[in-house]
Design a protein around this motif. Structure first.
Motif, PDB file in Angstrom:
ATOM      1  N   CYS A  58       8.083-162.266  68.978  1.00  0.00           N
ATOM      2  CA  CYS A  58       6.522-162.436  69.262  1.00  0.00           C
ATOM      3  C   CYS A  58       5.639-161.661  69.043  1.00  0.00           C
ATOM      4  O   CYS A  58       4.367-161.824  69.648  1.00  0.00           O
ATOM      5  CB  CYS A  58       7.228-162.418  70.832  1.00  0.00           C
ATOM      6  SG  CYS A  58       7.980-164.130  71.225  1.00  0.00           S
TER       7      CYS A  58
ATOM      8  N   CYS B  68       3.717-167.551  72.726  1.00  0.00           N
ATOM      9  CA  CYS B  68       5.407-167.149  72.542  1.00  0.00           C
ATOM     10  C   CYS B  68       6.532-167.795  73.597  1.00  0.00           C
ATOM     11  O   CYS B  68       7.462-167.331  72.674  1.00  0.00           O
ATOM     12  CB  CYS B  68       5.182-164.736  73.227  1.00  0.00           C
ATOM     13  SG  CYS B  68       4.085-164.373  72.379  1.00  0.00           S
TER      14      CYS B  68
ATOM     15  N   LEU C 260       7.823-170.195  70.880  1.00  0.00           N
ATOM     16  CA  LEU C 260       8.140-169.651  70.077  1.00  0.00           C
ATOM     17  C   LEU C 260       9.677-168.973  70.262  1.00  0.00           C
ATOM     18  O   LEU C 260      10.484-169.420  69.437  1.00  0.00           O
ATOM     19  CB  LEU C 260       7.288-168.883  69.343  1.00  0.00           C
ATOM     20  CG  LEU C 260       6.350-168.525  68.425  1.00  0.00           C
ATOM     21  CD1 LEU C 260       5.157-167.103  68.042  1.00  0.00           C
ATOM     22  CD2 LEU C 260       6.259-169.563  66.967  1.00  0.00           C
ATOM     23  N   GLY C 261       9.726-168.516  70.990  1.00  0.00           N
ATOM     24  CA  GLY C 261      11.080-168.255  72.375  1.00  0.00           C
ATOM     25  C   GLY C 261      11.541-169.862  71.535  1.00  0.00           C
ATOM     26  O   GLY C 261      13.020-169.541  71.332  1.00  0.00           O
TER      27      GLY C 261
ATOM     28  N   GLY D 279      10.127-164.837  75.639  1.00  0.00           N
ATOM     29  CA  GLY D 279       8.810-164.458  75.014  1.00  0.00           C
ATOM     30  C   GLY D 279       8.100-164.349  75.520  1.00  0.00           C
ATOM     31  O   GLY D 279       6.934-163.940  74.826  1.00  0.00           O
TER      32      GLY D 279
ATOM     33  N   ALA E 197       5.035-161.365  75.486  1.00  0.00           N
ATOM     34  CA  ALA E 197       3.824-161.397  75.591  1.00  0.00           C
ATOM     35  C   ALA E 197       3.118-160.363  76.122  1.00  0.00           C
ATOM     36  O   ALA E 197       1.664-160.161  75.916  1.00  0.00           O
ATOM     37  CB  ALA E 197       3.355-162.635  75.769  1.00  0.00           C
TER      38      ALA E 197
ATOM     39  N   CYS F 241      13.338-157.548  75.806  1.00  0.00           N
ATOM     40  CA  CYS F 241      12.377-158.192  74.695  1.00  0.00           C
ATOM     41  C   CYS F 241      10.633-157.256  75.200  1.00  0.00           C
ATOM     42  O   CYS F 241      10.059-157.366  74.264  1.00  0.00           O
ATOM     43  CB  CYS F 241      12.077-159.952  74.674  1.00  0.00           C
ATOM     44  SG  CYS F 241      11.641-160.502  74.215  1.00  0.00           S
TER      45      CYS F 241
ATOM     46  N   CYS G 230       9.034-155.642  71.346  1.00  0.00           N
ATOM     47  CA  CYS G 230       7.992-156.699  71.755  1.00  0.00           C
ATOM     48  C   CYS G 230       6.417-155.541  71.585  1.00  0.00           C
ATOM     49  O   CYS G 230       5.765-155.633  70.651  1.00  0.00           O
ATOM     50  CB  CYS G 230       7.738-157.978  72.638  1.00  0.00           C
ATOM     51  SG  CYS G 230       6.563-158.896  72.108  1.00  0.00           S
TER      52      CYS G 230
END
Length: 255
Positions: free
Chosen positions: A1, A110, A113-114, A137, A141, A177, A181
């Protein structure tokens, strides 16, 4: 991400620089009358609005934050076929001045995507685990763009809460996360790791009762504006319904 946020950020700001600085300086400045310079704003605005509409018609409905939250609750993930429409529609909207920023679109991207990595790479079938990766995700972001891993991650969890605090069991993973990120995005972008907001000097060292009362008054004023906007929204929806514009049979594909 973090890499996805960096690519989105790089492309967006390159296009912003090109459309609002490079092209006007080459075509408008010294070629148009000075009073006509302002015409560049509606030209770009209307052009991007048309392109945004075309992406919805030909690529499909990208969805919004409400749709993202609905998917998190019902499916635990957002389908990847919403990523391309979201990227295109959000880019054109932001470039034309129709959106305040890339945070909400990037949250959906994101999140998708996650969930994709969870289901396809890690082969997860447990819905709660997939939902955890989707929320990670979203947290990544927001943390990347806010520059605040704790606030951004908690905000990603907050927007999904309908009645009370939900999905609190994923808080630690979401914050982790967000931190990763943030470091990846800021490192690739060569931006300092700090909040996007900068409190002006002098900073408020302490607050008194009057400050609290003033803040409460400002909050009530904001709530009143929100109530008026909500009432206006429902009035507009009633007008659209009167003219039959809310019929879903007339909606674009996947709306």
């Amino acid at each position: 991400c973090g890499v996805a946020a960096f690519v989105y950020y790089s492309v967006l700001f390159y296009l912003l620089e090109t459309i609002w600085h490079t092209i006007p300086e080459a075509l408008v400045i010294d070629n148009w009358g000075e009073n006509a310079y302002v015409a560049w704003i509606p030209i770009v605005g209307f052009g991007m609005a048309i392109l945004t509409g075309l992406t919805v018609v030909f690529l499909g409905e990208p969805g919004d934050l409400a749709y993202t939250i609905k998917c998190v609750h019902e499916k635990a993930y957002i389908s990847m076929n919403h990523v391309v429409p979201m990227v295109a529609a959000s880019m054109f909207s932001i470039l034309g001045g129709g959106s305040l920023g890339p945070e909400a679109p990037l949250v959906a991207i994101c999140a998708a995507l996650g969930g994709f990595v969870s289901r396809r790479v890690f082969k997860q079938r447990n819905r709660n685990v997939v939902r955890k990766h989707t929320l990670m995700g979203m947290a990544g972001a927001l943390a990347a763009f806010f520059g605040s891993p704790l606030g951004g991650s908690l905000f990603a969890l907050e927007v999904n809460s309908r009645f009370g605090v939900e999905y609190f069991e994923h808080t630690v993973e979401a914050i982790f996360c967000g931190e990763v990120c943030l470091v990846v995005f800021r490192g690739l972008s060569r931006l300092p790791i700090q909040s996007i907001w900068d409190i002006a000097e002098p900073k408020l060292a302490s607050a008194g009762p009057l400050d609290v009362i003033t803040g409460a008054f400002i909050g009530l004023l904001g709530a009143g504006v929100a109530a008026c906007f909500s009432a206006l929204h429902f009035k507009v929806m009633d007008v659209l319904g009167h003219f039959g514009l809310l019929d879903n049979s007339l909606a674009v594909w996947r709306a």
